[in-house]
Scaffold this motif. Structure first.
Motif, short mmCIF file in Angstrom:
data_model
loop_
_atom_site.label_atom_id
_atom_site.label_comp_id
_atom_site.label_asym_id
_atom_site.label_seq_id
_atom_site.Cartn_x
_atom_site.Cartn_y
_atom_site.Cartn_z
N LEU A 68 120.84 -31.43 133.43
CA LEU A 68 119.48 -31.84 133.71
C LEU A 68 119.37 -33.22 134.45
O LEU A 68 120.15 -33.96 134.02
CB LEU A 68 118.57 -32.01 132.24
N ASP A 69 118.52 -33.23 135.41
CA ASP A 69 118.32 -34.50 136.06
C ASP A 69 117.60 -35.42 135.10
O ASP A 69 116.17 -35.27 134.97
CB ASP A 69 117.63 -34.19 137.54
N LYS A 70 118.19 -36.54 134.51
CA LYS A 70 117.42 -37.20 133.61
C LYS A 70 116.76 -38.46 134.33
O LYS A 70 116.44 -39.61 133.78
CB LYS A 70 118.23 -37.71 132.59
N ARG A 71 116.22 -38.29 135.42
CA ARG A 71 115.57 -39.53 136.20
C ARG A 71 114.06 -39.36 135.96
O ARG A 71 113.58 -38.09 135.98
CB ARG A 71 115.75 -39.42 137.78
N CYS A 72 113.52 -40.46 136.16
CA CYS A 72 111.66 -40.33 136.10
C CYS A 72 111.24 -39.73 137.04
O CYS A 72 111.77 -39.99 138.43
CB CYS A 72 111.41 -41.92 136.03
#
Length: 89
Positions: A68-72
């Motif tokens: 998962l891309d855990k960026r805002c």
């Protein structure tokens, strides 16, 4: 007027995700999103508006899925809060 770019990459909706050592079954129609502390209120509001359901929130570091891309989604900073809908929550 300043226009912010939004990370429009929706997280693929997995059937389950491991959170703090427990498997959580997800609603397939609700994506997993991440937000920084500055934008978490905005992201919760947008999640409710878009999916007509309040998301469950977890610390991003407790979500044990490295795919998962855990960026805002708003600013691209490191996400601190995970927004998702778990079944039976």
């Amino acid at each position: 007027m300043e226009q912010k770019t939004r990370n429009t990459n929706e997280q693929p909706t997995a059937q389950t995700v491991r959170i703090a050592g427990k498997e959580v079954e997800l609603h397939p129609e609700h994506p997993v999103r991440f937000a920084c502390m500055e934008h978490v209120d905005q992201e919760i509001d947008e999640y409710v508006d878009q999916f007509e359901a309040a998301p469950d929130t977890y610390r991003a570091e407790d979500v044990e899925d490295e795919t998962l891309d855990k960026r805002c989604r708003v600013c691209g900073a490191e996400g601190k809060i995970a927004l998702l809908r778990g079944k039976g929550m």
